[in-house]
Design a protein around this motif. Structure first.
Motif, PDB file in Angstrom:
ATOM      1  N   ARG A  25      -6.665  -2.604 -15.236  1.00  0.00           N
ATOM      2  CA  ARG A  25      -7.255  -3.931 -15.099  1.00  0.00           C
ATOM      3  C   ARG A  25      -7.290  -4.645 -16.454  1.00  0.00           C
ATOM      4  NH1 ARG A  25     -12.927  -2.377 -12.766  1.00  0.00           N
ATOM      5  NH2 ARG A  25     -12.484  -0.642 -14.211  1.00  0.00           N
ATOM      6  N   ALA A  26      -6.884  -5.922 -16.461  1.00  0.00           N
ATOM      7  CA  ALA A  26      -6.873  -6.699 -17.703  1.00  0.00           C
ATOM      8  C   ALA A  26      -8.296  -7.123 -18.065  1.00  0.00           C
ATOM      9  CB  ALA A  26      -5.985  -7.924 -17.545  1.00  0.00           C
ATOM     10  N   LYS A  27      -8.657  -6.962 -19.366  1.00  0.00           N
ATOM     11  CA  LYS A  27     -10.011  -7.278 -19.811  1.00  0.00           C
ATOM     12  C   LYS A  27      -9.976  -8.035 -21.127  1.00  0.00           C
ATOM     13  CE  LYS A  27     -13.240  -4.205 -19.213  1.00  0.00           C
ATOM     14  NZ  LYS A  27     -14.079  -2.978 -19.211  1.00  0.00           N
ATOM     15  N   GLY A  28     -11.089  -8.735 -21.397  1.00  0.00           N
ATOM     16  CA  GLY A  28     -11.293  -9.385 -22.676  1.00  0.00           C
ATOM     17  C   GLY A  28     -11.961  -8.435 -23.647  1.00  0.00           C
ATOM     18  N   GLU A  60      -2.088  -3.528  -9.830  1.00  0.00           N
ATOM     19  CA  GLU A  60      -2.452  -2.268 -10.470  1.00  0.00           C
ATOM     20  C   GLU A  60      -2.306  -1.074  -9.518  1.00  0.00           C
ATOM     21  OE1 GLU A  60      -5.059  -5.649 -12.013  1.00  0.00           O
ATOM     22  OE2 GLU A  60      -4.471  -4.854 -10.058  1.00  0.00           O
ATOM     23  N   THR A  61      -2.051   0.071 -10.125  1.00  0.00           N
ATOM     24  CA  THR A  61      -2.046   1.333  -9.379  1.00  0.00           C
ATOM     25  C   THR A  61      -3.155   2.262  -9.872  1.00  0.00           C
ATOM     26  OG1 THR A  61      -0.386   2.247 -10.885  1.00  0.00           O
ATOM     27  CG2 THR A  61       0.416   1.212  -8.846  1.00  0.00           C
ATOM     28  N   ILE A  88     -13.127   1.486  -3.203  1.00  0.00           N
ATOM     29  CA  ILE A  88     -12.916   0.141  -2.660  1.00  0.00           C
ATOM     30  C   ILE A  88     -12.538  -0.753  -3.827  1.00  0.00           C
ATOM     31  CG2 ILE A  88     -13.931  -1.792  -1.394  1.00  0.00           C
ATOM     32  CD1 ILE A  88     -15.563   1.644  -1.217  1.00  0.00           C
ATOM     33  N   TRP A  89     -11.259  -1.095  -3.928  1.00  0.00           N
ATOM     34  CA  TRP A  89     -10.764  -1.968  -4.988  1.00  0.00           C
ATOM     35  C   TRP A  89     -10.779  -3.397  -4.463  1.00  0.00           C
ATOM     36  CZ3 TRP A  89      -5.796   0.557  -7.495  1.00  0.00           C
ATOM     37  CH2 TRP A  89      -6.121   1.854  -7.942  1.00  0.00           C
ATOM     38  N   ALA A 113       0.835  -1.199   0.000  1.00  0.00           N
ATOM     39  CA  ALA A 113       0.000   0.000   0.000  1.00  0.00           C
ATOM     40  C   ALA A 113       0.869   1.248   0.000  1.00  0.00           C
ATOM     41  CB  ALA A 113      -0.906  -0.009   1.224  1.00  0.00           C
ATOM     42  N   THR A 114       0.367   2.309  -0.610  1.00  0.00           N
ATOM     43  CA  THR A 114       1.044   3.597  -0.603  1.00  0.00           C
ATOM     44  C   THR A 114       0.205   4.594   0.186  1.00  0.00           C
ATOM     45  OG1 THR A 114       0.001   4.226  -2.693  1.00  0.00           O
ATOM     46  CG2 THR A 114       2.126   3.108  -2.826  1.00  0.00           C
TER      47      THR A 114
END
Length: 226
Positions: A104-107, A98-99, A69-70, A38-39
């Protein structure tokens, strides 16, 4: 000069009480679901360490308008409705490295996240609920909602209730059910002023009306497969 110092003191006191927006990084726990470090302005929430369900933590957390809220990939079985407080951003689909949400990786589909975040109602509860009127800026993004069930006398939905001033986008709602004649949507109920976009709503049913989606007048539904 006396009045000048009084004004300065009032300004300092006001600034010291301002609440800063925060990002909560939520994970189910375990070696296969671990956030980066966390940062500043972030807090890691490990539900295994806290011995809490997602709804148990969320409903009692000090979440305020502007907070994000991730939620990392995984299946989160909820034992009660997750109650949207208003003004927050609930975002799923994270791998944990991720930052920014845009990473976020998606199709190919808007709701097709490589690292799926699932809220599972275990065929027992309304999964995600909001008050009829919620604070501007409320966002639900990248969450899969499944196996919600509502059996009460008067029910709005079993999957998700979207309040006014709320945007629900890039989500999936599947296999949710309301079982009483006075019930409404099996999947999603959208109150006036709410928006549902780019989402996949499938295999939901109701004993009332609106198996997939019910949207009141003054709502916006777009880009969805229902």
């Amino acid at each position: 000069m006396k009045h000048f110092f009084t004004l300065v003191l009032i300004s300092v006191l006001f600034c010291s009480t301002a609440v800063q927006a925060k990002t909560f990084l939520v994970q189910p726990g375990g070696t296969n679901a671990t956030w980066r470090s966390a940062t500043a302005g972030e807090e890691i929430v490990d539900l295994t360490v806290l011995t809490q369900s997602f709804n148990g933590w969320y409903n009692n957390a000090a979440i305020v308008a502007g907070d994000e809220i991730w939620v990392i990939k995984g299946i989160y079985t909820v034992t009660d409705t997750v109650k949207i407080k208003g003004g927050e951003k609930l975002i799923g689909g994270f791998a944990g490295t991720e930052t920014a949400a845009a990473q976020r990786a998606k199709g190919t589909s808007a709701w097709d996240f490589t690292n799926e975040t699932v809220l599972d109602g275990n065929n027992a509860v309304l999964i995600l609920g909001a008050a009829k009127s919620t604070t501007s800026g409320t966002l639900i993004d990248g969450i899969t909602i499944t196996k919600g069930k509502s059996t009460g006398t008067v029910v709005t939905a079993a999957g998700v209730v979207v309040g006014s001033n709320t945007i629900m986008q890039n989500c999936k709602v599947t296999n949710c059910e309301t079982t009483t004649p006075n019930s409404s949507a099996g999947g999603v109920f959208v109150f006036t002023g709410g928006k549902l976009s780019n989402s996949f709503i499938s295999e939901n049913k109701t004993a009332g009306s609106g198996g997939g989606v019910i949207s009141q007048a003054g709502t916006e539904v777009s880009g969805c497969t229902i």
